[in-house]
Design an enzyme around this catalytic site. Sequence first.
Site, PDB file in Angstrom:
ATOM      1  N   ASN A 111      33.172  41.397  14.546  1.00  9.15           N
ATOM      2  CA  ASN A 111      32.665  42.763  14.458  1.00  9.15           C
ATOM      3  C   ASN A 111      32.807  43.217  13.014  1.00  9.15           C
ATOM      4  O   ASN A 111      33.888  43.116  12.432  1.00  9.15           O
ATOM      5  CB  ASN A 111      33.457  43.679  15.400  1.00  9.15           C
ATOM      6  CG  ASN A 111      32.865  45.067  15.518  1.00  9.15           C
ATOM      7  OD1 ASN A 111      32.654  45.761  14.532  1.00  9.15           O
ATOM      8  ND2 ASN A 111      32.603  45.480  16.753  1.00  9.15           N
ATOM      9  N   MET A 112      31.726  43.728  12.438  1.00  4.24           N
ATOM     10  CA  MET A 112      31.735  44.093  11.024  1.00  4.24           C
ATOM     11  C   MET A 112      32.215  45.519  10.777  1.00  4.24           C
ATOM     12  O   MET A 112      32.340  45.943   9.633  1.00  4.24           O
ATOM     13  CB  MET A 112      30.328  43.929  10.434  1.00  4.24           C
ATOM     14  CG  MET A 112      29.760  42.531  10.507  1.00  4.24           C
ATOM     15  SD  MET A 112      30.855  41.265   9.795  1.00  4.24           S
ATOM     16  CE  MET A 112      30.894  41.799   8.075  1.00  4.24           C
ATOM     17  N   HIS A 143      28.790  47.840  26.631  1.00  2.17           N
ATOM     18  CA  HIS A 143      27.642  47.616  25.754  1.00  2.17           C
ATOM     19  C   HIS A 143      26.330  47.873  26.503  1.00  2.17           C
ATOM     20  O   HIS A 143      26.320  48.005  27.731  1.00  2.17           O
ATOM     21  CB  HIS A 143      27.639  46.184  25.199  1.00  2.17           C
ATOM     22  CG  HIS A 143      28.620  45.968  24.095  1.00  2.17           C
ATOM     23  ND1 HIS A 143      29.935  45.609  24.313  1.00  2.17           N
ATOM     24  CD2 HIS A 143      28.492  46.072  22.741  1.00  2.17           C
ATOM     25  CE1 HIS A 143      30.558  45.499  23.159  1.00  2.17           C
ATOM     26  NE2 HIS A 143      29.718  45.774  22.191  1.00  2.17           N
ATOM     27  N   LYS A 147      22.605  43.230  26.114  1.00  6.08           N
ATOM     28  CA  LYS A 147      23.561  42.298  25.497  1.00  6.08           C
ATOM     29  C   LYS A 147      23.740  41.077  26.394  1.00  6.08           C
ATOM     30  O   LYS A 147      23.963  41.201  27.601  1.00  6.08           O
ATOM     31  CB  LYS A 147      24.906  42.992  25.264  1.00  6.08           C
ATOM     32  CG  LYS A 147      25.889  42.138  24.477  1.00  6.08           C
ATOM     33  CD  LYS A 147      27.112  42.933  24.066  1.00  6.08           C
ATOM     34  CE  LYS A 147      28.133  42.081  23.319  1.00  6.08           C
ATOM     35  NZ  LYS A 147      27.585  41.494  22.073  1.00  6.08           N
TER      36      LYS A 147
END
Length: 252
Positions: A111-112, A143, A147
Amino acid sequence: MVKIIMHGCNGHMGQVISGLAAKDPGAEIVAGIDIADQGKNSYPVFTDMDACQTEADVVIDFSSAKATDALLDYCVKRQIPVVLCTTGLSEEQLAKVEEAAGKVAVLRSANMSLGINTLLKLLQDAAKVLAAAGFDMEVVEKHHRLKLDAPSGTALALADSLNEAMDGKYHYVYDRSQRREQRGDLEIGISAVRGGTIVGEHEVIFAGPDEVIEFKHTAYSKAVFGKGALEAAKYLAGKPAGKYDMSDVIEG
């Protein structure tokens, strides 16, 4: 000014990052790579990766797992660091990431988001106190309905962070519907919810005798991941070969 090649530039995240970079005085996207040039970018787009010989400091990748092998070969060959944001990599591909990191700088994170990666650190401190005192630990993630993977890579990263704090003693339970037994002492439960257009919500629950402590992160748009990817790119530019993650970016 960090010069970036955007791999997967026409995808949703590629466009989000393109928009963010256009407003960032410290970053510039100088070229894009995608399966088609849709003519919607201000920079040149290459449909053949090897044809992209534009000078750049780093590649940001938000594409698909099937393109990862070729991308890693490209970055190693050109000696360009890569921020690898694509998820769902196979065990063979993860091994290839490790191999590539021996030759070029590779930053990979489930996860960024800067918020999620700060949360990973906070959870370790909490687990050392609360889990050691007998609190049960559960991870719940939500989500959007499109997804494909469940649980999310971020949910697994959160569980891994908790488990690492407890010296790896815990095991993960993904589905309790077939378990006619009480909860074990060394379990981390992981639950997934899919529906609507939920961007991403992760909650970590510490449930103890007569009290509950909850840590929660909610992403309201995918821009949070784009901002993190840009910060990662600026951090990674000029770094020597090796494997990096978002904790390195946060610590500076």
